[in-house]
Structures are given as structure tokens and as C-alpha cells.
Scaffold this motif. Sequence first.
Motif, PDB file in Angstrom:
ATOM      1  N   GLY A 135       0.833  -1.195   0.000  1.00 47.54           N
ATOM      2  CA  GLY A 135       0.000   0.000   0.000  1.00 47.54           C
ATOM      3  C   GLY A 135       0.862   1.236   0.000  1.00 47.54           C
ATOM      4  O   GLY A 135       2.068   1.156   0.216  1.00 47.54           O
TER       5      GLY A 135
ATOM      6  N   VAL B 274      -3.587  -5.734   0.618  1.00 49.76           N
ATOM      7  CA  VAL B 274      -3.503  -4.331   0.202  1.00 49.76           C
ATOM      8  C   VAL B 274      -4.168  -3.467   1.261  1.00 49.76           C
ATOM      9  O   VAL B 274      -5.321  -3.669   1.619  1.00 49.76           O
TER      10      VAL B 274
ATOM     11  N   LEU C 116      -7.676   0.254  -7.012  1.00 46.90           N
ATOM     12  CA  LEU C 116      -6.755  -0.865  -6.962  1.00 46.90           C
ATOM     13  C   LEU C 116      -6.491  -1.394  -8.372  1.00 46.90           C
ATOM     14  O   LEU C 116      -5.367  -1.753  -8.707  1.00 46.90           O
TER      15      LEU C 116
END
Lengths: 519, 258
Positions: B44, B218, B242
Motif C-alpha cells: 500500500g 492491500v 486498486l
Amino acid sequence: MRELLAAAFAALSVVALPGQSSSAPAAQRFVVASKNFTESAILAEMIALTVAEHTALQVEHKTGLGGTMICFEALRQGDIDCYPDYTGTGWAIVLKEPAKISDPLRAFTHVQRRYRELYDIEWMAPFGLQNSYALAMREAQADALGVVTISDLVAHAPELRAAFSIEFHDREDGWAGLRAHYGLRFAEVRPMEHGLAYEALAGEVVDVIDAYTTDGKLPRYHLRTLRDDRGFFPPYHAAPLVRGEVLRAHPELRTALGRLAYVLDDATMTGLNYEVEEKGRMVRDVAREFLQSRDVLGPGGVSRPEVTRSALLPFLWDRRWQTLWLIGEHLYLSLLAVLLAAAFAVPLGIAIRDRRFAERLALGAAGVVQTIPSLALLMFLIAIPGFGLSERSAIFALFLYALLPILRNTVTGLRGVDPVLVDAATGIGLTPAQILRRVQLPLAVPTIMAGVRTATVIGIGVATLAAFIGAGGLGGPIVQGLYLNDVNLILAGAIPAALLALLADRALGFVERRLAPKG
Amino acid sequence: MNAPTAIRLESVGRTFVGAHGQPVTALAGLDLEIAVGQTVALLGPSGCGKTTTLRLINRLIEPTSGRVLVGGRDAASIDPIELRRGMGYVIQSGGLFPHMDVSANIGLLCELEGHERARIDARVDELLELVRLDPASYRHRYPGELSGGQRQRVGVARALALDPPVLLMDEPFGALDPITRGELQRDFKALEALVDKTIVLVTHDLDEAFLLADRIAVLRRGELLQFATPQELIDRPADPWLARFVAGSRIAAGGSDA
Ligand SMILES: Nc1ncnc2c1ncn2[C@@H]1O[C@H](COP(=O)(O)OP(=O)(O)O)[C@@H](O)[C@H]1O
Ligand SMILES: [Mg+2]
């Protein structure tokens, strides 16, 4: 300022008579001390020479201990056995008698009785001189005006200018009282630093100043002191003070010291002070010559090597073993103090790391200690029971000075360790104690060692002041030389002390690099 | 894939006190289950809570809510020293101790565990071989004498010293130049010794995650956006953000041979 310095340095000196040995049984030693001005040193040296000649005691002379209260306390606690003092001082400063006194005999018998009752200290027969406040004029002008006494001055005062030392000017028993007592009125009165006042008087800028009756500067400037014919100034007769216990153990001291009774008068004392202060002669020579002239000492006197001013290098070479011994003493004092300080400050620094408040408190306290002038700190310590005029006081003072650099460097050294490393050490599973021992301390060692180095160099410097309180070291010859106007002596202490500081700095710098982590 | 759970986070939250006294929520109720032997990447953008998550596992940080289970036990009930010695820990800058040489760094934990000198020396050499550093020439070097890549290799060796079942790594290759990083990533992936280990790897580098991880978690702003295999991430990204993020990856673009 000059006087202050002179007083401070004078206070440092330790003069030992030959044959004195620190290993002699304590009862057989006789320690004479003096205050921090020339006259006191001359009188004390006379006592020392006389006792050494006429008794079997091992005499030691501690020159220039400091002020009245330091000498008095040292005598009372038995750190010293004898010192010369003045009746007026005993009356006002030690006994704190509120009443004014002008009768010399009453003053003497009173202090003698009270000291005996309160402190078991004996006032021996007076030397005969009296060193009190006085007014002084140029001899020529006093002659022209026909002034011999203070009363004679009253009629001429309105045309004369006066300059009084700050102390005398402001004191009730100084100018204010004197003016009322005699009804004196000058054309002009101004406060002036004492040393300047002599110049001002000689240069005819002023006509009257305050002085001491036995002041060594009187002959140099051709001055006359005016007789205190109406008894305003308290009497300041000088006499040896001895501990009652010592007198009882050694009754022969009475006879010996009796030889000094009334051997002096004001004019003679003034002359002796002049010899030392103005002509730069040595206290011991002046004292011995005088006593020989009065047959108190035999012509050879105490066999004492004549110290003549020779070339520096032969002088240093002659003193080499003594210097070596003093270096040993000096190192012992300063290194022991630094070791103790390190043993205290490093764990303290470790304990207070990461505790902001405790750290500020400790560094603040150590910092405050650092700002106390060394002499003041020593004076303060020797007043504490259990310390006194001892090595212990000197070492403790040096210890206190060494704390700040070591503590500060321990704290900054530990804090300077990269927090990432501490985090890594924690993360891989080291305990806080292991982190301290394996990571933080090794990385802080150079910084801590730098603090120890600073503390050592400071310590070697400050340790010269240990002589002040009789703790030995290279300060002895320095202050003794300053005091006796002997440059060779000063250098005999100063050169090794400076070299020692340099050497310590180098040596510890080397250790510091050896201990520094590699990589 | 029914391996037992090595590490489990149960609605773990962590709030810090910010610079102005305001609460900063680094993690908000995170649930995560890491199976034994798996390599999981925490992926992330910067500040999303990856490091915080990692440090919660070895108790460098304690949770403000929820709990962390390690080997089925509540981490809070395990002695932190014992817990940490069971988990290798590698950080971005290596975290090597500059005053110890390579062998002392690697052998430190063995030494603290009271192992014999000879056994420690043998272990150090073995680990150096493992991370492809010649023991004879690197054993006695100090961290200051090593390149960044060599330092990270020593860091990995040190983390493996006690042969812990778990390895925590916080951007271990993040500070390296791209060529060295690629080299280390390939060597790392090939490490036989790591096959059985449970590895949690913090990275903000999508390619690294794709290359090394079995599963990728994530994170975004303290929350778990998706926890999936690389392939699933490419095929079914949880949201458009994403999807764009994944599309930027060289590996995703070049196929799915991760
Ligand atoms: N000790 C702390 N004090 C205050 N805020 C912190 C602390 N540690 C982390 N944070 C905050 O928590 C959030 C997540 O940090 P972190 O887990 O380090 O992110 P990253 O994903 O970059 O590793 C960030 O906003 C960070 O500022
Ligand atoms: Mg991070």
C-alpha cells in the motif's frame, strides 16, 4: 582586584619547615597557619622559626589559609595548632561583642578570658605591634601643617581632600563613626579603591586616606599615620593563638613563644611588611633576619637552605625529586577525583537517560556546581565537619567539578545512538539491559571518554588549588611562589602542572581512539 | 491450502497521538490470517499502516483494540523477548550494529542464547554462505565497509540466526538501487531456507509483492482493501483504484508468471 587576587593566591601557599615529615606522630607536630596577607605570614613564620628552634616539635607552616573564620575554625577543630590574630578581630568578628572598645588592655584580657572559656584557645603574650585602622597623610604636608594626631587634623580638615576605601567609607565603625567622634569635616570625601588611594595621595590628588598602622606601603610613599589620640579605633594587637590542649601537652611552648612577646612595634612591623611587599623579599628571610637581630634565633638560625634566586633550570633540576613527589600527589588527587566522578556520573547518566526531567535536574545541579568558583567551593567544604583542611575536601571539590562533563557526555553519548539501532536491537529480541550493554554503551564510549578527558584536564588544573587547603600537589610551589615573589618557585609548579594537563589530554585522547568502535 | 494459521490479527486497531495531540488512526479494525509457511506482502501507499501492522506482530507496538494471535496464542500473553527471538526482523536500512563486525552481528542472538563459540562460528559461516557472501572475506568486516546490498544480506542472515519460524521484513530492499534490488529479490526468492518460513513482507513496490508473495494484503488508510493472491488481484481488483494500481505493474502487464 589586585588585593583580592593577592589574597586568593596568598591563601594557597603551604610552606613546610625542614625536618617536617608527615609520618611523624601527630602529637609531635606543631602546625602554624597564617591568614592571607603578608603581615600574618611574617608573624606566623616567626612563630614557626621560634618554636622550631626552641622546642623539639616538628613545625609546619601553612601559609595564607584564608580569612579569620577559616583560621579560627581550623584552630578550633585542631586542624592547626596556632595562628596569629588581632584583639579587635577576636572581639568583633569571633566573639561578636556588640560594644565598642578602645582600651587595648581590657580588649586583650577580655578576648583572652572568653577564648579560654568558650574554645579552650589561649591568647599568648602579644607581639607588641598594633595593626589598626588609621588616617594617613604625606609626611611633608603633615610636617608643614604640624599634624601628628587626628585631633590636630580637625582644624585643617576643611581645606583637605580625603579618599577612603569603600569598606572604610561605608562602615559605621569607619568614616561615619570617626567623623562624629572627632567632629571631622573635609573639603571633599570620596570613596576610592585602596590601591588607588595611595597613588592619589602620593600624586597630591587627595590629602588624607585610610590606612593600616603597619601598612608596608607607608614607607614607600613617605606617609605618616596620625595617632588616634581620642581612642576611636578599636585596638588590634597581634598575638599568637594556641590550642589549650597543645599548650598543656607541651608547656615548653609557653617559654618558646614568650620570646616573641613585645619584640615588635608598629614601625618595625611596617618595615618588615615593606621588605616583603615592596622589595619583594621572602617572608622566611625577613622573619629570620629579624629574629636573629633580636637574638630570638641563633646566628645560624634553624639550619635551612638559603633559597637564592638562581637560574631556572638548575633550580628545577635541584627540585626534581620534590617535583616528582608533588606530581604524584597531584595525579593522586585529580585522578582519584575523576575516577570517583566517573563511577558516579556514568551510572547516573545511564539511569536518567530518556527521562527528560531527571536529566534536566541532574545536569542543572552539576552545572550549578561548576559555576561555583573553586576557592569558594573549597572554603565551603572545609567548613563542613568531617572535611576540614584535608585531602578529602580537595578530592570532593575536584569530584564535584568532574561530574558535569562526565554526566553531560554520558547523557549525550547515549542519546546520540541512532534510534534505528535501538529499534533494531529491540526488534530482534534484546532485553533493555542487553541493548544498553551491547549497543548503547559501546557506541557512547567515545563520547563518555571525551567527557572523562575534559574532566581530567579540568581536574589537573583545579587541583593546583588544593594547596590552598593544605592538600598538596603542584599548587604548593605555585602559590607559595606567588606569595613569596619567587618566579622560579611559581614555575616549578606551573610547568609540571601544564605538562601534566597536556600529557593527560594526549594520553586520554589515545585511549579514546582505542576504545572507539571500529567500522 | 489448509495449512494451520501462524499469525492472526483480529479486528486490530491502533491509534497514535499525533503531533498536535490529535488522535491518528493508523489501523482501524484489521482482520488478517497468515498461514504457516506463507509469504504475505503488506502492500500500500506510504502511511497506510504497513509498518504499524508489522510491528504489532512482534509487539514493538501494542494494539489499542483487538488482538494479535501468534501460533494460536495471544501475543500479549507471550514474553516479548521470547516472541521476538522466534521472529526474524529485517528493516530497510539493515539495522546492523556499526561497532560489531559481520560475524558479531549475525552471531549476537546465538551468543545471548548461550551457544558455544564454535557452534556460533559455524552457524555464522553457514548463514553467510546462505546469503551468498564469502565467509572468509566478509566475516570480519564492519558494516561501514559493506555496500548497501551486502548489508541487507547480512541483515537477512542475522534474522535467520536462531532459525525462527517467522520472518518480519520492513521494506528490506527499499533503499537499494534497482539493479541490486533485483538481484537481492531473485536471490531471496531462491533461498531454500525460506521455503518453510512464514514471512510478512512490508513493501510499497507492487512488483516486489508480485514477485515474492504468495498472498498480498492491500492496505489503504488503515484498512484492509483486499487480501488475495497476485493472480486474484489482477483478475478481480476490489475497486477501481486498486485496478489502476495493479495495472501499473510490470509483472501484471507482462503476464502472470509470478
Ligand atoms: N509513533 C507514532 N506516532 C504517531 N503517529 C504514528 C506513529 N507511527 C505511525 N504513525 C502514523 O500512523 C500512520 C501509519 O504509519 P505506518 O504504519 O508507519 O505507515 P506505512 O504504511 O508507511 O508503514 C501514519 O499516518 C503515521 O503518521
Ligand atoms: Mg513503513
